[in-house]
Design a protein around this motif. Structure first.
Motif, PDB file in Angstrom:
ATOM      1  N   ASN A 189       0.827  -1.206   0.000  1.00  0.00           N
ATOM      2  CA  ASN A 189       0.000   0.000   0.000  1.00  0.00           C
ATOM      3  C   ASN A 189       0.863   1.257   0.000  1.00  0.00           C
ATOM      4  O   ASN A 189       0.545   2.249  -0.674  1.00  0.00           O
ATOM      5  N   GLY A 190       1.957   1.204   0.760  1.00  0.00           N
ATOM      6  CA  GLY A 190       2.868   2.347   0.767  1.00  0.00           C
ATOM      7  C   GLY A 190       3.486   2.585  -0.592  1.00  0.00           C
ATOM      8  O   GLY A 190       3.655   3.739  -1.019  1.00  0.00           O
ATOM      9  N   ILE A 191       3.820   1.511  -1.299  1.00  0.00           N
ATOM     10  CA  ILE A 191       4.382   1.648  -2.646  1.00  0.00           C
ATOM     11  C   ILE A 191       3.350   2.236  -3.600  1.00  0.00           C
ATOM     12  O   ILE A 191       3.673   3.076  -4.446  1.00  0.00           O
ATOM     13  N   ARG A 192       2.090   1.821  -3.458  1.00  0.00           N
ATOM     14  CA  ARG A 192       1.031   2.405  -4.300  1.00  0.00           C
ATOM     15  C   ARG A 192       0.910   3.895  -4.066  1.00  0.00           C
ATOM     16  O   ARG A 192       0.861   4.688  -5.017  1.00  0.00           O
ATOM     17  N   ILE A 193       0.857   4.290  -2.806  1.00  0.00           N
ATOM     18  CA  ILE A 193       0.742   5.707  -2.485  1.00  0.00           C
ATOM     19  C   ILE A 193       1.968   6.474  -2.959  1.00  0.00           C
ATOM     20  O   ILE A 193       1.865   7.556  -3.537  1.00  0.00           O
ATOM     21  N   ALA A 194       3.152   5.885  -2.731  1.00  0.00           N
ATOM     22  CA  ALA A 194       4.395   6.553  -3.105  1.00  0.00           C
ATOM     23  C   ALA A 194       4.498   6.717  -4.614  1.00  0.00           C
ATOM     24  O   ALA A 194       4.920   7.777  -5.106  1.00  0.00           O
ATOM     25  N   THR A 195       4.106   5.693  -5.364  1.00  0.00           N
ATOM     26  CA  THR A 195       4.167   5.780  -6.820  1.00  0.00           C
ATOM     27  C   THR A 195       3.227   6.851  -7.348  1.00  0.00           C
ATOM     28  O   THR A 195       3.585   7.632  -8.230  1.00  0.00           O
ATOM     29  N   GLY A 196       2.026   6.898  -6.785  1.00  0.00           N
ATOM     30  CA  GLY A 196       1.083   7.938  -7.201  1.00  0.00           C
ATOM     31  C   GLY A 196       1.588   9.332  -6.885  1.00  0.00           C
ATOM     32  O   GLY A 196       1.485  10.247  -7.710  1.00  0.00           O
ATOM     33  N   PHE A 197       2.151   9.497  -5.693  1.00  0.00           N
ATOM     34  CA  PHE A 197       2.655  10.810  -5.299  1.00  0.00           C
ATOM     35  C   PHE A 197       3.856  11.209  -6.148  1.00  0.00           C
ATOM     36  O   PHE A 197       3.979  12.356  -6.588  1.00  0.00           O
ATOM     37  N   ALA A 198       4.752  10.241  -6.410  1.00  0.00           N
ATOM     38  CA  ALA A 198       5.914  10.538  -7.246  1.00  0.00           C
ATOM     39  C   ALA A 198       5.483  10.876  -8.668  1.00  0.00           C
ATOM     40  O   ALA A 198       6.063  11.771  -9.301  1.00  0.00           O
ATOM     41  N   TRP A 199       4.460  10.184  -9.180  1.00  0.00           N
ATOM     42  CA  TRP A 199       3.988  10.470 -10.539  1.00  0.00           C
ATOM     43  C   TRP A 199       3.398  11.870 -10.626  1.00  0.00           C
ATOM     44  O   TRP A 199       3.514  12.533 -11.650  1.00  0.00           O
ATOM     45  N   THR A 200       2.751  12.336  -9.554  1.00  0.00           N
ATOM     46  CA  THR A 200       2.199  13.691  -9.581  1.00  0.00           C
ATOM     47  C   THR A 200       3.290  14.751  -9.573  1.00  0.00           C
ATOM     48  O   THR A 200       3.033  15.906  -9.924  1.00  0.00           O
ATOM     49  N   THR A 201       4.500  14.383  -9.164  1.00  0.00           N
ATOM     50  CA  THR A 201       5.607  15.342  -9.147  1.00  0.00           C
ATOM     51  C   THR A 201       6.441  15.286 -10.413  1.00  0.00           C
ATOM     52  O   THR A 201       7.456  15.981 -10.512  1.00  0.00           O
ATOM     53  N   VAL A 202       6.012  14.461 -11.396  1.00  0.00           N
ATOM     54  CA  VAL A 202       6.838  14.305 -12.589  1.00  0.00           C
ATOM     55  C   VAL A 202       6.934  15.621 -13.356  1.00  0.00           C
ATOM     56  O   VAL A 202       7.975  15.927 -13.958  1.00  0.00           O
ATOM     57  N   VAL A 203       5.858  16.413 -13.349  1.00  0.00           N
ATOM     58  CA  VAL A 203       5.920  17.707 -14.035  1.00  0.00           C
ATOM     59  C   VAL A 203       6.916  18.620 -13.343  1.00  0.00           C
ATOM     60  O   VAL A 203       7.721  19.297 -13.990  1.00  0.00           O
ATOM     61  N   ALA A 204       6.889  18.630 -12.003  1.00  0.00           N
ATOM     62  CA  ALA A 204       7.854  19.441 -11.264  1.00  0.00           C
ATOM     63  C   ALA A 204       9.270  18.964 -11.533  1.00  0.00           C
ATOM     64  O   ALA A 204      10.201  19.770 -11.669  1.00  0.00           O
ATOM     65  N   ALA A 205       9.453  17.644 -11.639  1.00  0.00           N
ATOM     66  CA  ALA A 205      10.785  17.104 -11.883  1.00  0.00           C
ATOM     67  C   ALA A 205      11.304  17.485 -13.255  1.00  0.00           C
ATOM     68  O   ALA A 205      12.520  17.599 -13.454  1.00  0.00           O
ATOM     69  N   LEU A 244      -0.539   2.415 -13.781  1.00  0.00           N
ATOM     70  CA  LEU A 244       0.467   2.107 -12.771  1.00  0.00           C
ATOM     71  C   LEU A 244      -0.172   1.621 -11.475  1.00  0.00           C
ATOM     72  O   LEU A 244       0.255   0.622 -10.889  1.00  0.00           O
ATOM     73  N   ASP A 245      -1.206   2.325 -11.033  1.00  0.00           N
ATOM     74  CA  ASP A 245      -1.863   1.953  -9.782  1.00  0.00           C
ATOM     75  C   ASP A 245      -2.518   0.579  -9.891  1.00  0.00           C
ATOM     76  O   ASP A 245      -2.411  -0.241  -8.966  1.00  0.00           O
ATOM     77  N   SER A 246      -3.189   0.330 -11.006  1.00  0.00           N
ATOM     78  CA  SER A 246      -3.841  -0.973 -11.190  1.00  0.00           C
ATOM     79  C   SER A 246      -2.811  -2.096 -11.242  1.00  0.00           C
ATOM     80  O   SER A 246      -3.043  -3.192 -10.714  1.00  0.00           O
ATOM     81  N   THR A 247      -1.660  -1.827 -11.868  1.00  0.00           N
ATOM     82  CA  THR A 247      -0.616  -2.844 -11.960  1.00  0.00           C
ATOM     83  C   THR A 247      -0.054  -3.181 -10.584  1.00  0.00           C
ATOM     84  O   THR A 247       0.116  -4.361 -10.233  1.00  0.00           O
ATOM     85  N   ILE A 248       0.231  -2.142  -9.799  1.00  0.00           N
ATOM     86  CA  ILE A 248       0.769  -2.381  -8.452  1.00  0.00           C
ATOM     87  C   ILE A 248      -0.265  -3.094  -7.586  1.00  0.00           C
ATOM     88  O   ILE A 248       0.072  -3.996  -6.808  1.00  0.00           O
ATOM     89  N   LYS A 249      -1.528  -2.711  -7.720  1.00  0.00           N
ATOM     90  CA  LYS A 249      -2.592  -3.363  -6.950  1.00  0.00           C
ATOM     91  C   LYS A 249      -2.702  -4.839  -7.311  1.00  0.00           C
ATOM     92  O   LYS A 249      -2.844  -5.710  -6.434  1.00  0.00           O
ATOM     93  N   ALA A 250      -2.613  -5.156  -8.617  1.00  0.00           N
ATOM     94  CA  ALA A 250      -2.700  -6.548  -9.051  1.00  0.00           C
ATOM     95  C   ALA A 250      -1.495  -7.345  -8.566  1.00  0.00           C
ATOM     96  O   ALA A 250      -1.634  -8.485  -8.102  1.00  0.00           O
TER      97      ALA A 250
END
Length: 262
Positions: A189-205, A244-250
């Protein structure tokens, strides 16, 4: 699924009706057809301008899928490092109270920082290349994973550990057969949350030297007032996040089949 498709169709019809009636300036909200044309243009060879015979590929000399792939590679490097380091730190904090006392304030401090707050510092330290982008994505993903791991370890009931020890299990066996299986769902669950949060920062990156990159392309298209391409990039970013989220969940369901059955 039928209801969702019907809702999507209704949304597209309303969008097309509003833009077709000219209620909103196309600069602010282009039509669905304009966004689709921008998406197709970004994935194909096309003329530089009408009447000019020279052709270029995609946008900024890359196809849109290449921009998306570049961002995913940066995400994979940053989040991949966080997946390795985060659980280790989380386990150490959960198993040893002095480590938790020493590191928890710094972990919460890092979690509370917005990515744009330290992107400039990372550029100073690591330059405008991929290193600063990967570090940013790592710092965005690391705290959620470490905190989720810590929460999983500390939530284990003492009765479970005591029962394993009463049956003759040593420390390593308790860790492998009790602590790890109980914590792994929280880590996923932490990886799911972390991946989503990191993906939202891709524009900033990718604000600086982010080409190729889907976030960099979205930012550049916005600065050039190319609204159809900006919206196309936003849609691609959102769809990629869902995949990405669906893949990690599966994968989590496969790795932790015992979750929810105890």
């Amino acid at each position: 699924m039928v209801f969702r498709l019907a809702a999507l169709a209704f949304f597209l019809l309303v969008w097309a009706a509003v833009t077709g009636a000219g209620l909103i300036d196309p600069l602010f909200l282009p039509s669905p057809r304009a966004v689709w044309d921008a998406f197709v243009r970004a994935n194909s060879w096309h003329q530089v301008a009408p009447g000019v015979p020279r052709e270029v590929l995609g946008e900024q000399n890359y196809f849109l899928w290449e921009h998306l792939l570049a961002s995913c590679q940066r995400l994979g490097a940053g989040v991949g490092a966080a997946v390795v380091v985060g659980p280790l730190i989380g386990f150490a904090m959960g198993m040893f109270a002095p480590v938790r006392t020493a590191l928890e304030p710094y972990l919460n401090f890092l979690r509370a920082l917005p990515p744009l707050g330290y992107i400039g510092l990372l550029i100073v330290w690591f330059g405008i290349g991929d290193s600063s982008k990967i570090w940013l994505l790592f710092l965005a993903a690391f705290p959620p994973i470490a905190i989720a791991t810590l929460g999983g370890v500390t939530s284990i009931k003492a009765d479970q550990i005591n029962a394993a020890r009463a049956l003759g299990a040593n420390r390593v066996q308790v860790l492998v057969n009790v602590v790890l299986p109980s914590t792994l769902p929280e880590v996923i669950n932490g990886i799911r949350i972390a991946t989503g949060f990191a993906w939202t920062t891709v524009v900033a990156a990718e604000l600086n030297n982010g080409i190729p990159g889907i976030g960099g392309l979205a930012y550049l298209a916005g600065t050039q007032l190319n609204t159809p391409l900006t919206i196309a990039c936003i849609i691609v970013i959102g769809v990629a996040a869902l995949v990405l989220d669906s893949t990690i969940k599966a994968l989590g369901a496969i790795v932790t089949p015992w979750k929810g059955k105890a």
